[in-house]
Write a protein that holds these residues in place. Structure first.
Motif, PDB file in Angstrom:
ATOM      1  N   LYS A   3     -10.685  20.807   7.654  1.00 34.20           N
ATOM      2  CA  LYS A   3     -10.700  21.079   9.093  1.00 34.20           C
ATOM      3  C   LYS A   3     -12.137  21.075   9.591  1.00 34.20           C
ATOM      4  O   LYS A   3     -13.080  21.402   8.851  1.00 34.20           O
ATOM      5  N   LYS A   4     -12.322  20.668  10.829  1.00 33.10           N
ATOM      6  CA  LYS A   4     -13.650  20.641  11.430  1.00 33.10           C
ATOM      7  C   LYS A   4     -13.811  21.813  12.382  1.00 33.10           C
ATOM      8  O   LYS A   4     -12.858  22.202  13.062  1.00 33.10           O
ATOM      9  N   LYS A 128     -14.535  18.916  18.248  1.00 34.11           N
ATOM     10  CA  LYS A 128     -15.115  19.689  17.140  1.00 34.11           C
ATOM     11  C   LYS A 128     -15.894  18.792  16.195  1.00 34.11           C
ATOM     12  O   LYS A 128     -16.202  17.654  16.511  1.00 34.11           O
ATOM     13  N   GLY A 129     -16.230  19.321  15.004  1.00 34.97           N
ATOM     14  CA  GLY A 129     -17.065  18.542  14.090  1.00 34.97           C
ATOM     15  C   GLY A 129     -18.435  18.294  14.677  1.00 34.97           C
ATOM     16  O   GLY A 129     -19.002  17.211  14.552  1.00 34.97           O
ATOM     17  N   VAL A 130     -19.011  19.338  15.313  1.00 36.03           N
ATOM     18  CA  VAL A 130     -20.297  19.190  15.986  1.00 36.03           C
ATOM     19  C   VAL A 130     -21.197  20.377  15.663  1.00 36.03           C
ATOM     20  O   VAL A 130     -20.736  21.512  15.515  1.00 36.03           O
ATOM     21  N   ASP A 144     -16.076  29.498  22.337  1.00 32.67           N
ATOM     22  CA  ASP A 144     -15.074  29.683  21.289  1.00 32.67           C
ATOM     23  C   ASP A 144     -15.493  29.054  19.961  1.00 32.67           C
ATOM     24  O   ASP A 144     -14.649  28.833  19.085  1.00 32.67           O
ATOM     25  N   ALA A 145     -16.772  28.773  19.785  1.00 32.50           N
ATOM     26  CA  ALA A 145     -17.244  28.186  18.529  1.00 32.50           C
ATOM     27  C   ALA A 145     -16.872  29.075  17.351  1.00 32.50           C
ATOM     28  O   ALA A 145     -16.996  30.302  17.419  1.00 32.50           O
ATOM     29  N   GLU A 146     -16.408  28.444  16.275  1.00 37.85           N
ATOM     30  CA  GLU A 146     -16.004  29.207  15.093  1.00 37.85           C
ATOM     31  C   GLU A 146     -17.186  29.904  14.412  1.00 37.85           C
ATOM     32  O   GLU A 146     -17.025  30.953  13.798  1.00 37.85           O
ATOM     33  N   ILE A 224     -20.892  28.588   6.901  1.00 37.65           N
ATOM     34  CA  ILE A 224     -20.010  27.508   7.371  1.00 37.65           C
ATOM     35  C   ILE A 224     -18.838  27.332   6.407  1.00 37.65           C
ATOM     36  O   ILE A 224     -17.676  27.220   6.836  1.00 37.65           O
ATOM     37  N   GLU A 225     -19.139  27.295   5.125  1.00 39.63           N
ATOM     38  CA  GLU A 225     -18.092  27.113   4.121  1.00 39.63           C
ATOM     39  C   GLU A 225     -17.059  28.235   4.204  1.00 39.63           C
ATOM     40  O   GLU A 225     -15.853  28.003   4.053  1.00 39.63           O
ATOM     41  N   GLU A 226     -17.513  29.437   4.468  1.00 32.68           N
ATOM     42  CA  GLU A 226     -16.594  30.573   4.608  1.00 32.68           C
ATOM     43  C   GLU A 226     -15.684  30.375   5.806  1.00 32.68           C
ATOM     44  O   GLU A 226     -14.475  30.699   5.751  1.00 32.68           O
ATOM     45  N   LYS A 227     -16.209  29.846   6.894  1.00 32.38           N
ATOM     46  CA  LYS A 227     -15.402  29.606   8.100  1.00 32.38           C
ATOM     47  C   LYS A 227     -14.401  28.477   7.878  1.00 32.38           C
ATOM     48  O   LYS A 227     -13.252  28.541   8.314  1.00 32.38           O
ATOM     49  N   ILE A 228     -14.833  27.419   7.217  1.00 37.26           N
ATOM     50  CA  ILE A 228     -13.964  26.271   6.988  1.00 37.26           C
ATOM     51  C   ILE A 228     -12.832  26.625   6.026  1.00 37.26           C
ATOM     52  O   ILE A 228     -11.686  26.189   6.209  1.00 37.26           O
ATOM     53  N   ASN A 229     -13.145  27.427   5.038  1.00 39.27           N
ATOM     54  CA  ASN A 229     -12.157  27.763   4.009  1.00 39.27           C
ATOM     55  C   ASN A 229     -11.325  28.982   4.368  1.00 39.27           C
ATOM     56  O   ASN A 229     -10.427  29.361   3.636  1.00 39.27           O
TER      57      ASN A 229
END
Length: 229
Positions: A3-4, A128-130, A144-146, A224-229
């Motif tokens: 997911k982005k 996304k993906g930015v 609302d950025a993750e 970032i990895e924590e947010k993506i996973n």
């Protein structure tokens, strides 16, 4: 397919926001947007057209000409980075001078300029993906950025970094002038009425006064990895 997410990096001038944002975007294969370059480009346009100088700022004329400004980023195959183009002319080097730095906070405080550039930025990041860095990315552009990062460092440390960067580019600059510019921009960025520089409530602050580039990169990449996973 992973997911982005949207990554917003805000903070004071010369904290290395753009440097780490570029590195992260390359690592993640995300779109990188240097919002500061966009404000510098509009400032450069205002300077070249006589709308701003040391003793005046003709905001009305600049506002009336905003539709004549076309901004775009194009890959520089020599550096691997995206250069800033104004009306299809590469102005990447021109917008990095101390003179542009001395006017950019004034131009960036203008609601008409911010409205135009924020709309462009939101369009770029809608899928996304930015990774985008600036002053109001987490508070205005991508509320609302993750992941929201707020970068900080002492004024003296930031001035030293900026001084070295300009000297390396062959510019004849004085350290005290750089330090004054950093302090002045901090004041203008944090006190302007429209979208002042402020840490978002859900942003993670990173003081990189004593961090090197790799240490900083590794810290944010882990977040970032924590947010993506």
């Amino acid at each position: 397919m992973r997911k982005k997410i949207t990554i917003a990096i805000d903070g004071f001038s010369s904290t290395g926001k753009s440097t780490v944002a570029k590195e992260l975007a390359k690592e993640l294969e995300y779109i990188y947007v240097d919002s500061g370059a966009m404000y510098r480009a509009v400032t450069f346009y205002a300077m070249k057209n006589g709308f701003i100088s040391t003793d005046f700022f003709d905001l009305d004329s600049l506002t009336q000409n905003l539709n004549s400004i076309n901004l775009s980023f194009k890959l520089n195959t020599n550096t691997g980075n995206a250069d800033m183009y104004l009306n299809n002319i590469n102005i990447e080097n021109e917008i990095r001078t101390l003179e542009v730095s001395s006017f950019v906070s004034t131009v960036a405080a203008s609601s008409s300029v911010r409205k135009k550039l924020v709309s462009i930025q939101k369009e770029i990041g809608k899928n996304k993906g930015v990774v985008m860095d600036g002053r109001d990315i987490g508070t205005v552009v991508f509320k609302d950025a993750e992941l929201k990062i707020f970068m900080n460092a002492s004024a003296n440390t930031r001035a030293e970094r900026r001084f070295k960067e300009l000297i390396d580019k062959g510019q004849n600059v004085i350290f005290d002038d750089i330090l004054k510019n950093v302090v002045d921009r901090d004041y203008m960025d944090t006190t302007r009425e429209d979208s002042p520089l402020v840490k978002a409530n859900d942003a993670i602050e990173i003081d990189n006064s004593n961090l090197n580039r790799k240490e900083q990169f590794d810290i944010i990449l882990k977040l970032i990895e924590e947010k993506i996973n």
